[in-house]
Design a protein around this motif. Structure first.
Motif, short mmCIF file in Angstrom:
data_model
loop_
_atom_site.label_atom_id
_atom_site.label_comp_id
_atom_site.label_asym_id
_atom_site.label_seq_id
_atom_site.Cartn_x
_atom_site.Cartn_y
_atom_site.Cartn_z
N LYS A 101 0.86 -1.18 0.00
CA LYS A 101 0.00 0.00 0.00
C LYS A 101 0.89 1.23 0.00
CE LYS A 101 -3.68 -2.34 2.57
NZ LYS A 101 -4.55 -2.33 3.78
N GLY A 103 2.06 5.18 -1.87
CA GLY A 103 1.55 6.39 -2.50
C GLY A 103 2.10 6.66 -3.87
N ASN A 104 3.07 5.85 -4.32
CA ASN A 104 3.66 6.04 -5.64
C ASN A 104 4.13 4.69 -6.17
OD1 ASN A 104 6.70 5.69 -4.99
ND2 ASN A 104 5.99 7.17 -3.45
N GLU A 184 -4.69 0.31 -4.62
CA GLU A 184 -3.90 1.46 -4.19
C GLU A 184 -3.42 2.27 -5.38
OE1 GLU A 184 -3.18 2.64 -1.03
OE2 GLU A 184 -4.79 1.23 -0.52
N ALA A 185 -3.02 1.59 -6.45
CA ALA A 185 -2.55 2.30 -7.64
C ALA A 185 -3.65 3.18 -8.22
CB ALA A 185 -2.06 1.30 -8.68
N TYR A 186 -4.88 2.68 -8.20
CA TYR A 186 -6.00 3.47 -8.70
C TYR A 186 -6.28 4.67 -7.79
CZ TYR A 186 -10.79 4.98 -9.39
OH TYR A 186 -11.91 5.75 -9.56
N VAL A 187 -6.38 4.39 -6.49
CA VAL A 187 -6.72 5.46 -5.55
C VAL A 187 -5.64 6.53 -5.53
CG1 VAL A 187 -7.07 5.98 -3.11
CG2 VAL A 187 -8.16 3.97 -4.11
N GLN A 188 -4.36 6.10 -5.61
CA GLN A 188 -3.26 7.05 -5.50
C GLN A 188 -2.86 7.66 -6.84
OE1 GLN A 188 -2.16 8.03 -2.65
NE2 GLN A 188 -3.15 6.50 -1.34
N GLY A 189 -3.46 7.17 -7.94
CA GLY A 189 -3.25 7.84 -9.22
C GLY A 189 -2.04 7.39 -10.02
N TYR A 190 -1.58 6.15 -9.85
CA TYR A 190 -0.45 5.69 -10.67
C TYR A 190 -0.77 4.34 -11.33
CZ TYR A 190 0.78 3.14 -6.30
OH TYR A 190 0.77 2.35 -5.17
N TRP A 191 -2.02 4.17 -11.72
CA TRP A 191 -2.49 2.90 -12.27
C TRP A 191 -1.70 2.47 -13.51
CZ3 TRP A 191 -5.63 -1.20 -11.47
CH2 TRP A 191 -6.00 -1.95 -12.57
N SER A 313 -12.99 3.71 1.68
CA SER A 313 -12.70 4.98 1.00
C SER A 313 -13.00 4.92 -0.50
CB SER A 313 -11.23 5.37 1.22
OG SER A 313 -10.36 4.34 0.76
#
Length: 569
Positions: A101, A103-104, A184-191, A313
């Motif tokens: 999990k 953030g990047n 996590e990749a979707y939520v944090q924007g690095y899918w 979330s």
């Protein structure tokens, strides 16, 4: 005497060695083995025993647990000699992505590499025999958290090869919580960047791996094949609507009631059923969440144990920003009704913002909604799902979610609702502006520099907040037809003598038109009158003098509320 309940223990061997409370799910071993599928992906909601079952599979098949008959004696799998002879005879790789999990993308890849390195450290005995070449030993020693992406993507395939060489049998691979990094990749924007890495990892491990005997992956969602499983043609996908393994995850009603008898709570069956029953896997109804049942058996009080273990979330974000149609359906669900929707059970995370029906797939996979039945329509047999909220526990989760959007120490939300019902316009404006400053940052309310439909998504989210707060006194409706149009909010009192009926219309103040907030309020009130939104209330016998009209004007985070006596055409 009832056994001790250990909350949250996910190690099969620890539960059996210490004789803790355990519901026999070893039929999963037989069902999976006899199906003979190369790679099985099983999607189940969180806290449904996925990790414990994966630990059980490891203990049964792994040669590290050879001669551990004590772990399975007395369980259903041990009744057949075939399986007694199979236990402890395969090399097994077991890893979990539950803790990935980040953030990047770089940190996410590092966390996966750490999990791989842990496996390599646990299996360093492979270096003791002369089975690895000099180059392979260099690869083994070079498997560190600083290794390149290509090395990490091939690491599990390499480990499979060396284990087969060491033991003389192909390797079983167990991957738990495979989809946590994708969420996590979707939520944090690095899918997009991350899926390139994970696709290559899965392709090397499961597609082009000649040293693989079989594999099992578990997760919450069925991530689309196109996203991360390209060219993986030997994948058997089992979702909550699939029949295989339908009673292997979660407790059946028989298992729950037997446990209640064992713990001297036979008289609690009806209330336990009302609170915790309702999950459906395949055609198997009356499945209970194990987390809630074990907590209830131990603590002996009704509580939303399962619903309280997650922030929800992602679901919250999608509902908050969804269209009015989605929010209408959410209102129906909250009022105990069923909805009928069509969707693809595959989750394409990078399309969640564009394909609204994906919210239903996510809520179903997460266990928040259940399938009452499926209607296959047309020549293509497209599935239309009849869905409802699973049980009281999941209803409480939705209520708390909506209430949480409008609750803060600064918002004074309860005071605003009181002022609304009591027609205190000054207080309404005061408290609504307090709410806007504390809450509107959670929603896309638009910049106010252009005409946009996006702010409407907040207003209908606001309706859901009202439902959570006033459902006992009002039937709340939104975006429904009445008279000659569709109103934004209608609050129909259950006791007209005690509470007034309320119609609310929202207007975004258009700067391009040089419109003032006062103009927008009057426009909203005029629309209520001209469109005759009172018609629905009047048809129910509610007197015109018990109907109130409110116009809400929004400009960024600023709010102006106005009212006037009802005008009926």
């Amino acid at each position: 005497m009832a056994k001790v309940i250990s909350i949250g223990k996910q190690s099969f061997s620890a539960l059996r060695e210490q004789d803790y409370f355990f519901v026999d799910k070893t039929n999963l071993i037989k069902e999976w083995w006899e199906k003979g599928d190369d790679i099985t992906l099983i999607a189940r909601p969180r806290r449904f025993g996925k990790t414990l079952n994966m630990s059980m599979l490891e203990c049964f098949f792994s040669n590290k647990y050879a001669n551990r008959a004590d772990l399975f004696e007395g369980l259903s799998i041990w009744e057949e000699e075939k399986y007694r002879n199979l236990q402890g005879t395969y090399p097994v790789i077991f890893l979990s992505f539950a803790s990935v999990k980040a953030g990047n993308p770089e940190d996410a890849k590092t966390q996966i590499k750490q999990e791989i390195v842990r496996l390599y450290e646990e299996n360093r005995y492979l270096l003791q025999k002369d089975i690895l070449s000099d180059n392979e030993r260099k690869i083994y020693d070079g498997t560190t958290v600083t290794m390149g992406d290509a090395a990490a993507q091939n690491a599990l395939k390499n480990m499979s090869a060396w284990m087969e060489r060491y033991y003389g049998r192909k390797t079983i691979i167990l991957l738990d919580e495979y989809d946590t990094p994708m969420q996590e990749a979707y939520v944090q924007g690095y899918w997009d960047e991350f899926t390139t890495f994970i696709r290559s990892l899965f392709n090397a491990t499961f597609k082009t791996n000649p040293y693989l005997e079989r594999a099992v992956m578990t997760g919450i969602t069925r991530v689309s094949k196109e996203s991360i499983f390209s060219d993986l043609n030997n994948l058997e996908v089992v979702t909550t609507t699939s029949e295989p393994y339908s009673d292997c995850f979660g407790f059946t009603e028989t298992e729950v009631f037997t446990s209640l008898d064992e713990f001297g709570m036979s008289d609690k069956k009806d209330e336990v059923k009302q609170w915790y029953d309702g999950f459906t896997f395949g055609k198997h109804h009356d499945i209970y969440n194990p987390w809630s049942i074990t907590n209830y058996l131990r603590k002996r009080e009704l509580h939303p144990y399962w619903a309280s273990t997650s922030s929800n979330s992602l679901a919250g974000k999608l509902i908050r920003t969804a269209s009015a149609d989605v929010k209408e359906k959410m209102e129906d669900l909250l009022q105990g009704k069923q909805i009928t929707v069509n969707f693809d059970e595959q989750i394409v995370y990078n399309q969640l913002d564009h394909n609204e029906n994906a919210i239903w797939s996510l809520l179903l996979a997460s266990g928040y909604l259940r399938v009452e039945d499926v209607d296959y329509r047309g020549i293509t047999r497209e599935p239309w799902y009849n869905l409802s909220i699973t049980n009281i526990e999941t209803l409480s989760m939705f209520m708390n979610m909506f209430r949480g959007w409008f609750t803060s120490s600064d918002a004074k939300y309860g005071d605003f609702i009181k002022a609304l019902v009591e027609n205190d316009l000054d207080a309404m404006n005061y408290y609504m502006n307090k709410i806007s400053m504390a809450t509107f940052s959670y929603f896309d309310v638009g910049s106010g520099n252009k005409e946009s439909v996006e702010p409407e998504r907040f207003y209908h989210g606001f309706v859901l907040g009202l439902i959570a707060e006033r459902a006992e006194d009002y039937e709340i409706r939104s975006n429904r037809e009445s008279g000659f149009g569709r109103y934004d909010i209608m609050m129909i009192p259950k006791d007209i003598r005690k509470y007034p009926a309320i119609i609310i219309e929202f207007k975004v103040c258009g700067r391009m038109k040089k419109e003032t907030m006062e103009d927008a309020v009057q426009s909203a009130l005029k629309q209520i009158a001209e469109k005759n939104y009172d018609a629905e209330l009047l048809s129910q016998g509610i007197p015109a003098d018990r109907i109130r009209h409110y116009g809400f004007a929004f400009e960024g985070k600023k709010v102006l509320i106005g009212t006037e006596p009802a005008v009926c055409l």
